[in-house]
Design an enzyme around this catalytic site. Structure first.
Site, PDB file in Angstrom:
ATOM      1  CE  LYS A 143     -39.187  50.540   8.283  1.00 40.53           C
ATOM      2  NZ  LYS A 143     -39.795  50.754   8.972  1.00 40.53           N
TER       3      LYS A 143
ATOM      4  CD  GLU B  21     -53.061  68.221  22.708  1.00 40.08           C
ATOM      5  OE1 GLU B  21     -53.862  68.965  22.661  1.00 40.08           O
ATOM      6  OE2 GLU B  21     -53.312  67.185  23.099  1.00 40.08           O
TER       7      GLU B  21
ATOM      8  CB  THR C 194     -40.430  54.777   9.003  1.00 33.02           C
ATOM      9  OG1 THR C 194     -39.405  54.226   8.366  1.00 33.02           O
ATOM     10  CG2 THR C 194     -41.401  54.079   9.266  1.00 33.02           C
TER      11      THR C 194
ATOM     12  CG  ASP D   1     -44.617  53.652   3.227  1.00 32.26           C
ATOM     13  OD1 ASP D   1     -43.579  54.097   3.589  1.00 32.26           O
ATOM     14  OD2 ASP D   1     -45.325  52.836   3.936  1.00 32.26           O
TER      15      ASP D   1
ATOM     16  NE  ARG E 249     -39.527  51.805  16.754  1.00 36.32           N
ATOM     17  CZ  ARG E 249     -38.705  50.772  15.861  1.00 36.32           C
ATOM     18  NH1 ARG E 249     -37.619  50.797  16.053  1.00 36.32           N
ATOM     19  NH2 ARG E 249     -39.390  50.258  14.958  1.00 36.32           N
TER      20      ARG E 249
ATOM     21  CE1 TYR F 161     -50.170  66.162  25.492  1.00 38.28           C
ATOM     22  CE2 TYR F 161     -50.005  65.704  27.644  1.00 38.28           C
ATOM     23  CZ  TYR F 161     -50.254  65.503  26.448  1.00 38.28           C
ATOM     24  OH  TYR F 161     -51.081  64.351  26.463  1.00 38.28           O
TER      25      TYR F 161
END
Ligand SMILES: Cc1ncc(COP(=O)(O)O)c(C=O)c1O
Length: 432
Positions: free
Chosen positions: A226, A53, A223, A197, A232, A51
């Site tokens: 691709k 954060e 992203t 984008d 991902r 974790y």
């Protein structure tokens, strides 16, 4: 180090069937790719446990020294790749990158403009079924019927009429270079933000094969999975950080800050909690690969392959939206053939060739049927295929589309697909 087989044979078999499918079929989905073993290793590593954060050096949890190192490397490498002063590598996906970028620069209820989904845009660019269409007032622009390219007369006219606060450029099925400079001229005329984008062409942008949005756009999202060939995920960038002189309010403090701080606080705590540190570390690995000279050879081959495929289809009397491609994507309009996008996708899948049905501009069919298919070359180029194989692949697709119900044709194509896949092996070490 393989444990799943004994611990959970059912899921192990499912995993092996997927490895088998990926290695034994022709993957032509434009948004997919095959990551390297090092990226797979990092994405499947122990950082999934952590974790973290917050951001490097400013976490809400202890024990973050190593994930900090990984996130810092991911950011530094991405900055170098894209010539960006600011990068946030935490968005879990492209959609979340877009959500955080939009929420940073504008308020709900504001007007945005984006490329119509049926003309190559993305759900997050204002589709009514997506948060972007529900929370913002959307005016979509389209491509020109003749050229298949964005119609800037229309963009300018709509922009002047509806005065959007922000325009999004880029999309999911736009075969041509995104016209950042032309969009910039429009936003300058009306005083709007410009968001790019580059989810699709990111790998081409990183290697200079596609123009860079950085000099023109206020914020850039992408992203990482691709053409960039990472795990991902999503990412937000700015060519230059800038002061928040726009009256944009931060979610927690409301203080006036630099835009970079606003984006960071919009990603976390604005829309996400703990970052996926295994994925962020895997992004760092992929960015390291993309910084190698060989990655430019790879992306050049992606474009050469797409252009060879495009030419081969044109020679067989296929209609391509915009008449060809500058990138990794070609969009075939099947209206002059006796088959829908849906039927073509299904028949090709039976033959071991994976594509997706896609709306074409001014499509008269529904998104579930469509009149087109989208084809992309990133994944087959990763396997090492080149122009000669593109001619074979075009021929195979043409055979199936011309006679989709013919089982002899399908079984002949299956055997050639198998030969091709055997000659360009993928993930052999995972199969054995
Ligand atoms: C242009 C564009 N933006 C955003 C996304 C969303 O990415 P994700 O599927 O990671 O949410 C996609 C995905 O296909 C895309 O093509």
């Amino acid at each position: 180090m393989f444990y799943l087989k004994d611990a959970d044979p059912e899921l192990h078999q499912i995993l092996m069937r997927e490895v088998g499918r990926e290695s034994a079929t022709l993957e032509l989905i434009a948004s997919e790719n095959f990551v390297s073993y090092p990226v797979l290793e990092m994405a499947g590593g122990v950082m999934t446990n952590k974790y973290a954060e917050g951001y490097p050096g400013k976490r809400y949890y202890g024990g973050c020294e190593h994930v900090d190192e990984a996130e810092n490397l991911a950011r530094d490498r991405a900055k170098k790749l894209f010539n960006a002063e600011y990068v946030n590598v935490q968005p879990h996906s492209g959609s979340q990158a877009n959500m955080a970028a939009l929420f940073t620069f504008i308020k709900t209820g504001d007007t945005i403009m984006g490329l119509d989904l049926a003309h190559g845009g993305h759900l997050t660019h204002g589709s009514p079924v997506n948060f972007s269409g529900k929370l913002f007032n959307v005016v979509s622009y389209q491509v020109d019927r003749e050229t298949g390219r964005v119609n800037f007369d229309e963009v300018r006219k709509l922009a002047k009429e509806y005065k959007p606060k922000l325009i999004i450029c880029g999309g999911s099925a736009y075969p041509r270079h995104i016209e950042f400079e032309d969009f910039k001229a429009v936003v300058d005329e009306i005083g709007a933000f410009l968001m790019a984008d580059i989810a699709h062409p990111a790998g081409l942008v990183a290697t200079g094969l596609h123009p860079s949005p950085m000099p023109y756009c206020d914020v850039v999202t992408t992203t990482t999975h691709k053409t960039l060939r990472g795990p991902r995920g999503g990412m937000i960038m700015m060519g230059k950080d800038r002061e928040n002189t726009f009256g944009v309010v931060a979610p927690k403090s409301g203080r006036v800050k630099n835009m970079s701080e606003l984006i960071d606080s919009m990603v976390m705590p604005g829309i996400q909690g703990g970052p996926l540190m295994h994925i962020i570390a895997a992004k760092a690995v992929a960015f390291g690969e993309a910084l190698q000279p060989s990655f430019k050879d790879y992306t050049s081959q992606i474009v050469q392959n797409a252009q060879s495929l495009a030419e081969a289809f044109l020679n067989k009397d296929y209609h391509l939206v915009s008449g060809g491609t500058d990138t990794h994507v070609i969009l075939i309009d099947l209206t002059n053939k006796e088959i829908t996008g849906k039927a073509a996708e299904k028949a090709l899948e039976k033959a071991g060739i994976t594509v997706n049905k896609n709306m074409v501009p001014f499509d008269e069919r529904s998104p579930f049927i469509t009149s087109g298919i989208r084809i992309g070359t990133p994944a087959i180029t990763t396997r090492g295929m080149k122009e000669d194989q593109m001619l074979i692949i075009c021929d195979l697709i043409d055979q199936v589309i011309s006679d989709p119900e013919n089982d002899d044709v399908i079984s002949n194509v299956i055997s050639i697909v198998k030969e091709l896949c055997d000659s360009f092996p993928l993930y052999d070490d995972l199969l054995n």
